[in-house]
Design an enzyme around this catalytic site. Sequence first.
Site, PDB file in Angstrom:
ATOM      1  N   GLY A 219       5.853  -6.428   7.457  1.00  0.00           N
ATOM      2  CA  GLY A 219       7.085  -6.158   6.842  1.00  0.00           C
ATOM      3  C   GLY A 219       7.419  -7.109   5.771  1.00  0.00           C
ATOM      4  O   GLY A 219       8.405  -6.933   5.061  1.00  0.00           O
ATOM      5  N   GLU A 261       1.118  -8.706  10.895  1.00  0.00           N
ATOM      6  CA  GLU A 261       0.672  -7.252  10.575  1.00  0.00           C
ATOM      7  C   GLU A 261       1.065  -6.899   9.208  1.00  0.00           C
ATOM      8  O   GLU A 261       1.427  -5.802   9.013  1.00  0.00           O
ATOM      9  CB  GLU A 261       0.833  -6.108  11.624  1.00  0.00           C
ATOM     10  CG  GLU A 261       0.691  -6.566  13.082  1.00  0.00           C
ATOM     11  CD  GLU A 261       1.656  -5.738  14.055  1.00  0.00           C
ATOM     12  OE1 GLU A 261       2.053  -4.706  13.441  1.00  0.00           O
ATOM     13  OE2 GLU A 261       1.601  -5.800  15.275  1.00  0.00           O
ATOM     14  N   PRO A 262       0.533  -7.451   8.429  1.00  0.00           N
ATOM     15  CA  PRO A 262       1.098  -7.286   6.842  1.00  0.00           C
ATOM     16  C   PRO A 262       0.398  -5.852   6.246  1.00  0.00           C
ATOM     17  O   PRO A 262      -0.928  -5.910   6.462  1.00  0.00           O
ATOM     18  CB  PRO A 262       0.810  -8.406   5.967  1.00  0.00           C
ATOM     19  CG  PRO A 262      -0.276  -9.033   6.757  1.00  0.00           C
ATOM     20  CD  PRO A 262      -0.284  -8.912   8.109  1.00  0.00           C
ATOM     21  N   GLY A 263       0.989  -5.038   5.859  1.00  0.00           N
ATOM     22  CA  GLY A 263       0.272  -3.860   4.944  1.00  0.00           C
ATOM     23  C   GLY A 263       0.499  -4.073   3.527  1.00  0.00           C
ATOM     24  O   GLY A 263      -0.387  -4.709   2.800  1.00  0.00           O
ATOM     25  N   ARG A 264       1.984  -3.917   3.292  1.00  0.00           N
ATOM     26  CA  ARG A 264       2.305  -3.877   1.876  1.00  0.00           C
ATOM     27  C   ARG A 264       1.954  -5.296   1.062  1.00  0.00           C
ATOM     28  O   ARG A 264       1.505  -5.241  -0.020  1.00  0.00           O
ATOM     29  CB  ARG A 264       3.857  -3.762   1.803  1.00  0.00           C
ATOM     30  CG  ARG A 264       4.627  -3.698   0.546  1.00  0.00           C
ATOM     31  CD  ARG A 264       5.878  -3.742   0.529  1.00  0.00           C
ATOM     32  NE  ARG A 264       6.514  -3.042   1.562  1.00  0.00           N
ATOM     33  CZ  ARG A 264       6.958  -1.621   1.669  1.00  0.00           C
ATOM     34  NH1 ARG A 264       6.580  -1.157   0.354  1.00  0.00           N
ATOM     35  NH2 ARG A 264       7.411  -0.997   2.492  1.00  0.00           N
ATOM     36  N   ARG A 300       7.183   7.354  -2.957  1.00  0.00           N
ATOM     37  CA  ARG A 300       8.324   6.418  -2.592  1.00  0.00           C
ATOM     38  C   ARG A 300       9.592   6.482  -3.207  1.00  0.00           C
ATOM     39  O   ARG A 300      10.489   6.573  -2.425  1.00  0.00           O
ATOM     40  CB  ARG A 300       7.662   4.887  -2.801  1.00  0.00           C
ATOM     41  CG  ARG A 300       6.398   4.420  -2.131  1.00  0.00           C
ATOM     42  CD  ARG A 300       5.963   3.267  -2.014  1.00  0.00           C
ATOM     43  NE  ARG A 300       6.902   2.481  -1.381  1.00  0.00           N
ATOM     44  CZ  ARG A 300       7.906   1.445  -1.753  1.00  0.00           C
ATOM     45  NH1 ARG A 300       7.954   1.560  -2.984  1.00  0.00           N
ATOM     46  NH2 ARG A 300       8.668   0.943  -0.871  1.00  0.00           N
ATOM     47  N   TYR A 304      12.518   7.372  -0.732  1.00  0.00           N
ATOM     48  CA  TYR A 304      13.120   6.066  -0.220  1.00  0.00           C
ATOM     49  C   TYR A 304      14.358   5.799  -1.346  1.00  0.00           C
ATOM     50  O   TYR A 304      14.667   4.709  -1.192  1.00  0.00           O
ATOM     51  CB  TYR A 304      12.432   5.050   0.105  1.00  0.00           C
ATOM     52  CG  TYR A 304      11.295   5.144   0.955  1.00  0.00           C
ATOM     53  CD1 TYR A 304      11.530   5.753   2.349  1.00  0.00           C
ATOM     54  CD2 TYR A 304       9.813   5.038   0.797  1.00  0.00           C
ATOM     55  CE1 TYR A 304      10.249   5.715   3.277  1.00  0.00           C
ATOM     56  CE2 TYR A 304       8.757   5.376   1.577  1.00  0.00           C
ATOM     57  CZ  TYR A 304       9.141   5.630   2.887  1.00  0.00           C
ATOM     58  OH  TYR A 304       7.980   5.961   3.698  1.00  0.00           O
ATOM     59  N   CYS A 333       7.791  21.145  -8.546  1.00  0.00           N
ATOM     60  CA  CYS A 333       8.731  21.969  -8.712  1.00  0.00           C
ATOM     61  C   CYS A 333       9.999  21.689  -7.828  1.00  0.00           C
ATOM     62  O   CYS A 333      10.419  22.582  -7.140  1.00  0.00           O
ATOM     63  CB  CYS A 333       8.473  23.532  -8.624  1.00  0.00           C
ATOM     64  SG  CYS A 333       7.357  23.966  -9.816  1.00  0.00           S
ATOM     65  N   TYR A 362       1.173   2.465   0.259  1.00  0.00           N
ATOM     66  CA  TYR A 362       1.973   3.492   0.369  1.00  0.00           C
ATOM     67  C   TYR A 362       2.050   4.185  -1.070  1.00  0.00           C
ATOM     68  O   TYR A 362       3.066   4.946  -1.184  1.00  0.00           O
ATOM     69  CB  TYR A 362       3.536   3.009   0.942  1.00  0.00           C
ATOM     70  CG  TYR A 362       3.178   2.129   2.119  1.00  0.00           C
ATOM     71  CD1 TYR A 362       2.741   2.572   3.396  1.00  0.00           C
ATOM     72  CD2 TYR A 362       3.756   0.714   2.030  1.00  0.00           C
ATOM     73  CE1 TYR A 362       2.776   1.923   4.369  1.00  0.00           C
ATOM     74  CE2 TYR A 362       3.532   0.183   2.995  1.00  0.00           C
ATOM     75  CZ  TYR A 362       3.069   0.569   4.459  1.00  0.00           C
ATOM     76  OH  TYR A 362       3.091  -0.326   5.405  1.00  0.00           O
TER      77      TYR A 362
HETATM   78  N1  LLP Z   1       2.787  -2.883  11.612  1.00  0.00           N
HETATM   79  C1  LLP Z   1       3.351  -1.505  12.232  1.00  0.00           C
HETATM   80  C2  LLP Z   1       3.328  -1.205  13.567  1.00  0.00           C
HETATM   81  C3  LLP Z   1       3.732  -0.762  11.370  1.00  0.00           C
HETATM   82  O1  LLP Z   1       4.324   0.503  11.591  1.00  0.00           O
HETATM   83  C4  LLP Z   1       3.778  -1.103   9.813  1.00  0.00           C
HETATM   84  C5  LLP Z   1       4.440  -0.164   8.860  1.00  0.00           C
HETATM   85  C6  LLP Z   1       3.168  -2.444   9.684  1.00  0.00           C
HETATM   86  C7  LLP Z   1       2.845  -3.232  10.482  1.00  0.00           C
HETATM   87  C8  LLP Z   1       3.074  -2.900   8.030  1.00  0.00           C
HETATM   88  O2  LLP Z   1       4.401  -3.002   7.306  1.00  0.00           O
HETATM   89  P1  LLP Z   1       4.263  -3.453   5.981  1.00  0.00           P
HETATM   90  O3  LLP Z   1       3.839  -4.905   5.943  1.00  0.00           O
HETATM   91  O4  LLP Z   1       3.582  -2.958   5.123  1.00  0.00           O
HETATM   92  O5  LLP Z   1       5.671  -3.693   5.528  1.00  0.00           O
HETATM   93  N2  LLP Z   1       5.973   4.016   3.571  1.00  0.00           N
HETATM   94  C9  LLP Z   1       7.065   3.064   3.601  1.00  0.00           C
HETATM   95  C10 LLP Z   1       6.586   1.793   4.555  1.00  0.00           C
HETATM   96  C11 LLP Z   1       6.285   2.296   5.937  1.00  0.00           C
HETATM   97  C12 LLP Z   1       5.779   1.083   6.689  1.00  0.00           C
HETATM   98  C13 LLP Z   1       5.592   1.705   8.234  1.00  0.00           C
HETATM   99  N3  LLP Z   1       5.137   0.808   9.100  1.00  0.00           N
HETATM  100  C14 LLP Z   1       7.250   2.464   2.206  1.00  0.00           C
HETATM  101  O6  LLP Z   1       6.607   3.067   1.286  1.00  0.00           O
HETATM  102  O7  LLP Z   1       7.971   1.612   1.801  1.00  0.00           O
END
Ligand code: LLP
Length: 403
Positions: A219, A261-264, A300, A304, A333, A362
Amino acid sequence: MFLSREEAFGLLSQFGSPLYVYSEDILRARCRELCCAFSGRIRPSFSIKANSNAALLRIIREEGIGADAVSCGEIFILEYAGFDSSEIFFIPNNASEEELRFAVGRNILVSADSLSQLETLGRIKKGARVSLRINPGIGAGHCDKVVTAGHATKFGIEPALCTEAKKIIKAFGLKLEGVNQHIGSLFLEPGPYVEAAEALLSIVLEHFPGLCFVDFGGGFGVPYKKSEHRLDFAALRDGLFPLMDSFAARYDNKGISFKCEPGRYIAAECGLLLGSVNAVKECFGRRYVGTDLGFNVLMRPVLYDSWHEVQLIKKEDDGCASAPLADITGNICESGDIIAAERPVGNAQIGDIIAVENAGAYGYSMASNYNSRLRPAEVLKTSGGEFRLIRAADTLQSLTASF
Ligand code: LLP
């Protein structure tokens, strides 16, 4: 921006428009920053839903970062990219028995998101290694759709059900290795993450002795707007470390490890989306810059209301210092197909480029074939300055390949 004007035009003429371009330097810098952010005390694992391009995953793995998967497809890609089962953590939601078998059969650790999923895991394999996804009751995120803990979300097991979870674990002889949580996506203030970590640690102390790990979730936000500040990792550390110290003093397994668990945070800033201006117009007094950046390419903003900084890259310099505001629209469209509204790009002309910043997370992973449009190619700018195609664009043939 990590591309020069010449490079941007060169890339679109070589690989087509639109195009995702990633910087290896920025990706590696973000990985290294996160590995150091918690002085090694909380180890990051990349949540690949943010970006699952195998070339990027290989770089992330080289940086010593493991991965979280949410589907069999993500597990499959991770294996393809060279990840070992011990480096993968499966955190699905409402997975089928078949999906759970896929992971358990590969000896990948699975997180149970509900008591019923825990039972299914027990039925699949007595004595299986498992983790429990806890909903600590505290959530955060850039919009309601991505807040994944708290009182109104489908995710996780509420603390009141921990006793029941322990009964199921016992009944099937499951080996509970850890607990995990994820409060939601994109926060720039440390408060809720720290509060949720505290809640999780007290749940562990109360219910779950002998764990190998606690995973606080992802997050971590990035500043999408120039005016926003960066996430203050020192403040996060200041909040988390004392909690972890006092937890460790009272917990039975002194060797317990901590994860996030970072993604973004890892993927967003290394990605740039380039698109072309195909049309310009005024309609009832409103100015539109029409591009090939439909929401099938970057969802996005439409999904959102997310903000991405954009830059207009002019084919020919018009010396225009301040341009009128215009909406940058895509080619889908639907009238909601606006990638950025009211930006100072009203001087755009056909053939110019719109560059969308922070598109690495994303972006492509949420792209689709809506309107039977082709998903773009992806290119990596390597640390040596070369441009390498890391995913081909869809083709017209790929649209009919599965009929
Ligand atoms: N762990 C779990 C269980 C998750 O569901 C997620 C994201 C993450 C880690 C990683 O979260 P992050 O660090 O990336 O914030 N599509 C949306 C974001 C959806 C996130 C879903 N879960 C966007 O574009 O903002």
